[in-house]
Design an enzyme around this catalytic site. Structure first.
Site, PDB file in Angstrom:
ATOM      1  CE  LYS A 199    -121.142-139.642  16.501  1.00  0.00           C
ATOM      2  NZ  LYS A 199    -120.301-140.243  15.438  1.00  0.00           N
ATOM      3  NE  ARG A 257    -115.207-137.250  18.052  1.00  0.00           N
ATOM      4  CZ  ARG A 257    -116.197-136.734  17.331  1.00  0.00           C
ATOM      5  NH1 ARG A 257    -117.139-136.024  17.907  1.00  0.00           N
ATOM      6  NH2 ARG A 257    -116.251-136.937  16.030  1.00  0.00           N
ATOM      7  NE  ARG A 283    -120.720-136.421   6.787  1.00  0.00           N
ATOM      8  CZ  ARG A 283    -120.493-136.616   8.086  1.00  0.00           C
ATOM      9  NH1 ARG A 283    -121.430-137.170   8.832  1.00  0.00           N
ATOM     10  NH2 ARG A 283    -119.355-136.285   8.632  1.00  0.00           N
ATOM     11  NE  ARG A 315    -117.846-132.830   8.828  1.00  0.00           N
ATOM     12  CZ  ARG A 315    -118.186-133.522   9.930  1.00  0.00           C
ATOM     13  NH1 ARG A 315    -119.459-133.694  10.216  1.00  0.00           N
ATOM     14  NH2 ARG A 315    -117.275-134.027  10.724  1.00  0.00           N
ATOM     15  NE  ARG A 367    -113.927-137.368  10.982  1.00  0.00           N
ATOM     16  CZ  ARG A 367    -115.005-137.221  10.222  1.00  0.00           C
ATOM     17  NH1 ARG A 367    -114.910-137.150   8.911  1.00  0.00           N
ATOM     18  NH2 ARG A 367    -116.200-137.151  10.790  1.00  0.00           N
TER      19      ARG A 367
HETATM   20  P1  AMP Z   1    -118.153-134.570  14.240  1.00  0.00           P
HETATM   21  O1  AMP Z   1    -118.983-133.595  13.510  1.00  0.00           O
HETATM   22  O2  AMP Z   1    -118.811-135.091  15.497  1.00  0.00           O
HETATM   23  O3  AMP Z   1    -117.638-135.687  13.365  1.00  0.00           O
HETATM   24  O4  AMP Z   1    -116.854-133.766  14.761  1.00  0.00           O
HETATM   25  C1  AMP Z   1    -115.973-133.174  13.841  1.00  0.00           C
HETATM   26  C2  AMP Z   1    -114.632-132.898  14.500  1.00  0.00           C
HETATM   27  O5  AMP Z   1    -114.813-131.998  15.592  1.00  0.00           O
HETATM   28  C3  AMP Z   1    -113.932-134.096  15.120  1.00  0.00           C
HETATM   29  O6  AMP Z   1    -113.204-134.860  14.174  1.00  0.00           O
HETATM   30  C4  AMP Z   1    -113.015-133.413  16.139  1.00  0.00           C
HETATM   31  O7  AMP Z   1    -111.913-132.796  15.511  1.00  0.00           O
HETATM   32  C5  AMP Z   1    -113.918-132.298  16.666  1.00  0.00           C
HETATM   33  N1  AMP Z   1    -114.727-132.756  17.818  1.00  0.00           N
HETATM   34  C6  AMP Z   1    -116.083-132.874  17.897  1.00  0.00           C
HETATM   35  N2  AMP Z   1    -116.473-133.327  19.090  1.00  0.00           N
HETATM   36  C7  AMP Z   1    -115.338-133.529  19.806  1.00  0.00           C
HETATM   37  C8  AMP Z   1    -115.063-134.009  21.120  1.00  0.00           C
HETATM   38  N3  AMP Z   1    -116.051-134.405  21.950  1.00  0.00           N
HETATM   39  N4  AMP Z   1    -113.769-134.085  21.510  1.00  0.00           N
HETATM   40  C9  AMP Z   1    -112.761-133.702  20.710  1.00  0.00           C
HETATM   41  N5  AMP Z   1    -112.941-133.247  19.455  1.00  0.00           N
HETATM   42  C10 AMP Z   1    -114.222-133.154  18.999  1.00  0.00           C
END
Ligand code: AMP
Length: 215
Positions: A13, A88, A127, A160, A171
């Site tokens: 994404k 989400r 990654r 990360r 996740r």
């Molecule tokens: P990402 O970089 O999109 O994979 O997000 C990393 C982490 O940020 C996720 O695993 C969640 O812990 C938190 N996070 C990001 N976006 C959201 C969201 N819309 N709702 C809840 N937690 C989020």
């Protein structure tokens, strides 16, 4: 153009959002990046979010909706945006619909990027992310001369915390339970476009652009 990029962790994404952002000249709004910035800056939000993110859990709907409300009302989103990582949960999706109705705007398309779990675990284990510019690299695909340094900006490359295999599995479970229902929400709204997330970055990008042209 107002888009949502939807799909499991590791589907690409962020990579595709960056390309679409340049192509359509609209900002990428990554809630994950916003949270990581808050963690790096040591803000109250960052302190609350860090442990939750490191455990592969979701930050509360209340916090996330508050963040998105501020961003979408800001000047930079006036001509459109690409949401990457939001909504989400169905609660977030409904709150987004309410917020957009208040602003008298609507989402044009939700791109659902598809991939299988095995591929996700493989990809995220390889990654690397640049601490400075946020670019994303894959140890197998990008032939990095120095895997500690971003070839574009010289920033530090790191894995990360939540890309470690145990956390990736968590996740994926959270995705299946809390996030997959969001797909039905947008399917019912007639906004969902399915795109295969497995393929070269260029191919996936072409497929996304083609799906947008066939609206
Ligand atoms: P990402 O970089 O999109 O994979 O997000 C990393 C982490 O940020 C996720 O695993 C969640 O812990 C938190 N996070 C990001 N976006 C959201 C969201 N819309 N709702 C809840 N937690 C989020």
């Amino acid at each position: 153009m107002r888009l949502i990029l939807f799909g499991p962790p590791g589907v690409g994404k962020g990579t595709q959002a960056k390309l679409l952002s340049v192509r359509f000249n609209i900002p990428q709004i990554s809630t994950g990046d916003l949270l990581r910035e808050a963690v790096a800056a040591g803000t109250e939000l960052g302190k609350k979010a860090k442990a939750i993110m490191d455990a592969g859990q979701l930050v509360s709907d209340e916090i996330m909706i508050g963040i998105i409300r501020d961003v979408l009302r800001s000047e930079k989103c006036r001509n459109g945006f690409i949401l990457d990582g939001f909504p989400r949960t169905v609660h977030q999706a409904k709150a987004l619909s309410d917020l957009l109705a208040d602003l008298h705007i609507s989402i044009d398309s939700v791109i659902n990027m598809e991939i299988n779990e095995h591929e996700v675990v493989q990809r995220l284990g390889k990654r690397l992310t640049c601490r400075n510019c946020g670019r994303i690299y894959n140890l197998d695909i990008d032939k990095l001369a120095d895997p500690t340094k971003c070839p574009k900006c010289g920033g530090e490359l790191y894995q990360r915390e939540d890309d470690k295999p145990e956390t990736v599995r968590k996740r994926l479970t959270v995705y299946a339970e809390s996030t997959t229902p969001v797909k039905d929400y947008y399917q019912h709204a007639g906004l969902l476009r399915n795109v295969n997330g497995v393929g070269s970055i260029d191919q996936v990008n072409k497929d996304i652009v083609a799906s947008l042209n066939h609206r």
